[in-house]
Design a protein around this motif. Structure first.
Motif, PDB file in Angstrom:
ATOM      1  N   ASP A   1      -2.214  12.643  11.663  1.00 47.66           N
ATOM      2  CA  ASP A   1      -2.767  12.125  12.918  1.00 47.66           C
ATOM      3  C   ASP A   1      -3.902  11.132  12.681  1.00 47.66           C
ATOM      4  OD1 ASP A   1      -1.012  13.708  14.276  1.00 47.66           O
ATOM      5  OD2 ASP A   1      -2.476  15.285  14.743  1.00 47.66           O
ATOM      6  N   GLN A   2      -4.559  11.239  11.536  1.00 47.79           N
ATOM      7  CA  GLN A   2      -5.704  10.381  11.250  1.00 47.79           C
ATOM      8  C   GLN A   2      -5.333   9.139  10.439  1.00 47.79           C
ATOM      9  OE1 GLN A   2      -8.792  10.992  12.577  1.00 47.79           O
ATOM     10  NE2 GLN A   2      -7.695  12.639  13.644  1.00 47.79           N
ATOM     11  N   ARG A   3      -4.058   8.980  10.110  1.00 47.36           N
ATOM     12  CA  ARG A   3      -3.659   7.849   9.269  1.00 47.36           C
ATOM     13  C   ARG A   3      -3.290   6.619  10.080  1.00 47.36           C
ATOM     14  NH1 ARG A   3       0.566  11.270   5.478  1.00 47.36           N
ATOM     15  NH2 ARG A   3      -0.922  12.915   4.956  1.00 47.36           N
ATOM     16  N   HIS A   4      -3.017   6.808  11.367  1.00 45.06           N
ATOM     17  CA  HIS A   4      -2.434   5.739  12.162  1.00 45.06           C
ATOM     18  C   HIS A   4      -3.248   5.458  13.420  1.00 45.06           C
ATOM     19  CE1 HIS A   4       0.810   6.410   9.441  1.00 45.06           C
ATOM     20  NE2 HIS A   4       1.165   7.564   9.978  1.00 45.06           N
TER      21      HIS A   4
ATOM     22  N   ILE B   1       0.839  -1.201   0.000  1.00 42.38           N
ATOM     23  CA  ILE B   1       0.000   0.000   0.000  1.00 42.38           C
ATOM     24  C   ILE B   1       0.872   1.249   0.000  1.00 42.38           C
ATOM     25  CG2 ILE B   1      -1.607   1.374   1.396  1.00 42.38           C
ATOM     26  CD1 ILE B   1      -2.903  -1.260   2.260  1.00 42.38           C
ATOM     27  N   GLY B   2       1.931   1.236   0.815  1.00 41.47           N
ATOM     28  CA  GLY B   2       2.817   2.388   0.881  1.00 41.47           C
ATOM     29  C   GLY B   2       3.502   2.663  -0.444  1.00 41.47           C
TER      30      GLY B   2
ATOM     31  N   TYR C   1     -11.450   8.736   4.613  1.00 43.74           N
ATOM     32  CA  TYR C   1     -10.201   8.727   3.861  1.00 43.74           C
ATOM     33  C   TYR C   1      -9.670  10.144   3.667  1.00 43.74           C
ATOM     34  CZ  TYR C   1     -10.599   3.771   2.751  1.00 43.74           C
ATOM     35  OH  TYR C   1     -10.655   2.408   2.840  1.00 43.74           O
ATOM     36  N   ARG C   2     -10.548  11.070   3.385  1.00 47.16           N
ATOM     37  CA  ARG C   2     -10.116  12.444   3.172  1.00 47.16           C
ATOM     38  C   ARG C   2      -9.470  13.012   4.430  1.00 47.16           C
ATOM     39  NH1 ARG C   2     -11.932  15.025  -1.407  1.00 47.16           N
ATOM     40  NH2 ARG C   2     -13.335  13.800  -2.713  1.00 47.16           N
TER      41      ARG C   2
ATOM     42  N   MET D   1       1.864   6.148   4.215  1.00 52.20           N
ATOM     43  CA  MET D   1       1.870   5.117   5.260  1.00 52.20           C
ATOM     44  C   MET D   1       0.513   5.168   5.955  1.00 52.20           C
ATOM     45  SD  MET D   1       5.678   4.934   6.948  1.00 52.20           S
ATOM     46  CE  MET D   1       6.002   6.691   7.056  1.00 52.20           C
ATOM     47  N   LEU D   2      -0.506   4.716   5.255  1.00 47.68           N
ATOM     48  CA  LEU D   2      -1.855   4.715   5.799  1.00 47.68           C
ATOM     49  C   LEU D   2      -2.133   3.315   6.342  1.00 47.68           C
ATOM     50  CD1 LEU D   2      -4.900   6.459   4.175  1.00 47.68           C
ATOM     51  CD2 LEU D   2      -5.122   4.470   5.644  1.00 47.68           C
TER      52      LEU D   2
END
Length: 353
Positions: A311-314, A284-285, A303-304, A291-292
């Motif tokens: 901060d919202q990806r991990h 994916i990366g 997703y947006r 790096m989601l």
């Protein structure tokens, strides 16, 4: 420090725009003058990444080995085609943003042998998916592209080609249409085949370089032989290549593994799942440039938000003191082997069976 997906994307960039081309090699900074002389005038015949190491193979059995370290980056300019990056404008793409296959058409990609793809296959796969082509025609026009651990910056502007070196450029690789400038690497050296073989032998398996059962077994057996905590083993590049602080924290959270659990205490089945999840997140990366690592994003707006804000990806990385996104309790931060560890004790204390 760049994690494995970043270096694989840089290797892809070289395969698109430099493999098959003869290059002028120089060291504007002067620190790599002798090494540049060894590869000057030779064609690049292959571009490979293994973990955090980039290997550019030149004709005449010479390989440029680069490790970016904390501060290194490559700048590309001229007629260059950007690797795909998932952006906010793309919206939700499903299955943890796995785009339905920019890389599906590449020989061996799903088997982990991405380095085998030819420049023609890369171009065909890109064209088939309608990716944005950053190749800029006309005199005095150039595209610049920076690739490091930070998000890629793209700019198209008027100017001469090649552009003058800016800053402390360790090595410059120049073709008739494209230029790559390297700044601030930890390692930049010319290897012969034996030195390349020795380097790769010291590294743990990388599922993007080798996704075979043998590579998986090598990882599992190495971890199970040691009482070293799994949180330390994942950062050991001789155990598994390419994992850094972010992927370490997120992989352990996704597996519900306590970072302090001794490797030999973790069941084989759990370690095999961990290996497969690393291969999944790494792909994916490479494919998206992000790096989601969250699997709980359900809507387009989810997703947006994740793509707007790191901060919202991990799940746990840099979320100290915040409520765990799964289970109960909060995310804690501690030192582990001289690196900052993020984890959620309320979620990651389940037996690993």
């Amino acid at each position: 420090m760049p994690e494995g997906h970043s270096v694989h994307r840089i290797a892809l960039q070289f395969r698109r725009d430099f493999v098959g081309h003869r290059v002028e090699a120089s060291s504007p900074q002067g620190r790599f003058a002798e090494g540049a002389k060894e590869i000057d005038g030779r064609a690049i015949v292959a571009s490979t990444a293994v973990g955090k190491h980039l290997l550019l193979e030149f004709e005449g059995e010479r390989t440029l080995h680069v490790h970016l370290g904390l501060y290194g980056s490559w700048d590309f300019a001229g007629e260059v085609t950007a690797a795909p990056t998932f952006t906010v404008e793309d919206g939700k793409v499903g299955d943890e943003v796995r785009r339905a296959g920019f890389l599906d058409g590449l020989t061996g990609y799903r088997d982990g042998a991405l380095s085998q793809a030819t420049p023609e296959q890369l171009a065909a796969a890109q064209d088939a998916q309608g990716e944005r082509n950053l190749r800029v025609g006309g005199p005095g026009r150039r595209t610049t592209l920076r690739m490091s651990e930070s998000d890629r910056e793209v700019d198209t502007e008027e100017g001469e080609f090649p552009p003058p070196p800016v800053g402390a450029v360790r090595v410059r690789l120049l073709t008739e249409t494209a230029v790559a400038d390297l700044r601030g690497p930890t390692a930049c050296e010319v290897f012969d085949p034996q030195q390349v073989e020795k380097l790769v032998a010291k590294l743990g398996p990388d599922p993007m370089h080798d996704a075979s059962r043998k590579a998986e077994n090598r990882f599992v057996e190495r971890v199970m032989r040691s009482s070293t905590p799994i949180g330390l083993q994942l950062m050991d590049q001789s155990v598994v290549a390419g994992i850094g602080n972010i992927y370490r924290a997120e992989l352990l959270f996704r597996a519900r593994l306590n970072p302090h659990a001794p490797g030999k205490s973790i069941p084989e089945a759990a370690l095999r799942r961990l290996w497969k999840d690393w291969a999944h997140l790494l792909a994916i990366g490479v494919e998206t440039g992000q790096m989601l690592t969250r699997a709980d994003l359900k809507t387009e707006e989810d997703y947006r938000r994740a793509l707007r804000s790191r901060d919202q990806r991990h799940y746990v990385y840099k979320r100290t003191g915040q409520k765990s996104l799964r289970g109960s309790g909060t995310v804690v931060m501690e030192d582990m082997g001289g690196r900052t560890l993020y984890w959620a004790p309320g979620w990651q204390n389940r037996p690993a069976g």
